[in-house]
Scaffold this motif. Structure first.
Motif, PDB file in Angstrom:
ATOM      1  N   VAL A  61      -0.493  -1.207  -4.368  1.00 59.13           N
ATOM      2  CA  VAL A  61      -2.037  -0.437  -4.582  1.00 59.13           C
ATOM      3  C   VAL A  61      -1.786   0.944  -3.869  1.00 59.13           C
ATOM      4  N   LEU A 109      -3.163   4.539  -2.169  1.00 53.80           N
ATOM      5  CA  LEU A 109      -4.379   5.491  -1.412  1.00 53.80           C
ATOM      6  C   LEU A 109      -4.403   6.753  -2.164  1.00 53.80           C
ATOM      7  N   LYS A 167      -3.333   3.803   4.830  1.00 51.38           N
ATOM      8  CA  LYS A 167      -2.449   2.542   4.363  1.00 51.38           C
ATOM      9  C   LYS A 167      -2.705   2.015   5.704  1.00 51.38           C
ATOM     10  N   THR A 189      -9.633   7.024  -1.603  1.00 57.09           N
ATOM     11  CA  THR A 189     -10.277   7.422   0.068  1.00 57.09           C
ATOM     12  C   THR A 189     -11.416   8.579   0.135  1.00 57.09           C
ATOM     13  N   GLY A 245      -4.162  -1.477   5.430  1.00 58.82           N
ATOM     14  CA  GLY A 245      -3.803  -2.800   5.815  1.00 58.82           C
ATOM     15  C   GLY A 245      -3.498  -3.668   6.447  1.00 58.82           C
ATOM     16  N   LEU A 297       0.967  -1.218  -0.109  1.00 59.19           N
ATOM     17  CA  LEU A 297      -0.341  -0.545  -0.172  1.00 59.19           C
ATOM     18  C   LEU A 297       1.283   1.286  -0.060  1.00 59.19           C
ATOM     19  N   ALA A 325       2.157  -1.832   4.244  1.00 60.91           N
ATOM     20  CA  ALA A 325       1.378  -0.174   4.001  1.00 60.91           C
ATOM     21  C   ALA A 325       3.318   0.269   4.192  1.00 60.91           C
ATOM     22  N   ILE A 348     -10.018  -3.732  -2.503  1.00 62.11           N
ATOM     23  CA  ILE A 348      -8.896  -3.980  -2.483  1.00 62.11           C
ATOM     24  C   ILE A 348      -9.108  -5.119  -3.257  1.00 62.11           C
ATOM     25  N   VAL A 358       0.307  -7.967   3.598  1.00 62.12           N
ATOM     26  CA  VAL A 358       0.274  -6.133   3.195  1.00 62.12           C
ATOM     27  C   VAL A 358       1.292  -5.976   4.216  1.00 62.12           C
TER      28      VAL A 358
END
Length: 171
Positions: A100, A102, A16, A150, A20, A8, A78, A162, A76
């Motif tokens: 990804v 944000l 994030k 977001t 996340g 993220l 962030a 996501i 994951v």
């Protein structure tokens, strides 16, 4: 879904860490926030690292941490808002999994990070600093595989978007 991590990226205050944690829980994988991992490893806060060692030293530490986290494991991650500034980091992220982004408007970010506690780049006039940094980084997150705006979404809605993307990516 691509192998490796779900990374993220995004400006500070885009969600994030919050999204996340939720995403990792839903996927049943580890969640790692790079800033928190750096603070744990060094036993210092990010503001203290900036103050005592400078931004360049922090960015080198951040790159090292990122490379270690993007080892092919399913997790994951962030990242800090400025992690995308180094080409080396962007390449590691693209190779390390699904990226990804944000995103949110400067006004949303200013509202979310009001106070700037623990955010050394916002010292002084936080709103002016957000606008300046936002302009400098306007295209910095464009290399992402997928982007979620977001501003008007709850963390749950961000995670759902996501998850939808990840299921389409694997299908």
């Amino acid at each position: 879904m691509k192998n490796g991590a779900i990374i993220l990226i995004g400006f500070m205050g885009t969600g994030k860490s919050t999204a996340g944690r939720m995403l990792a829980e839903r996927l049943g994988v580890e969640f790692v926030d790079t800033d928190e991992a750096i603070e744990r490893e060094l036993g210092m806060s990010i503001p203290d690292i900036f103050r005592e060692r400078g931004e360049a030293a922090f960015r080198a530490i951040e790159t090292d941490m990122l490379k270690r986290l993007l080892d092919g494991s399913r997790r994951v991650v962030a990242t800090g808002g400025g992690a995308v500034l180094a080409a080396e980091n962007r390449a590691a992220m693209k190779a390390g999994g699904t990226v990804v982004a944000l995103k949110a408007s400067p006004e949303t970010i200013i509202r979310r990070v009001a106070g700037g506690e623990g955010r050394p780049l916002l010292a002084g006039d936080a709103a002016a600093n957000v606008r300046r940094l936002f302009e400098q980084r306007r295209t910095a997150y464009d290399f992402a595989d997928f982007t979620v705006m977001t501003d008007e979404l709850s963390a749950d809605e961000v995670v759902r978007r996501i998850m939808d993307y990840l299921s389409k990516e694997s299908g």
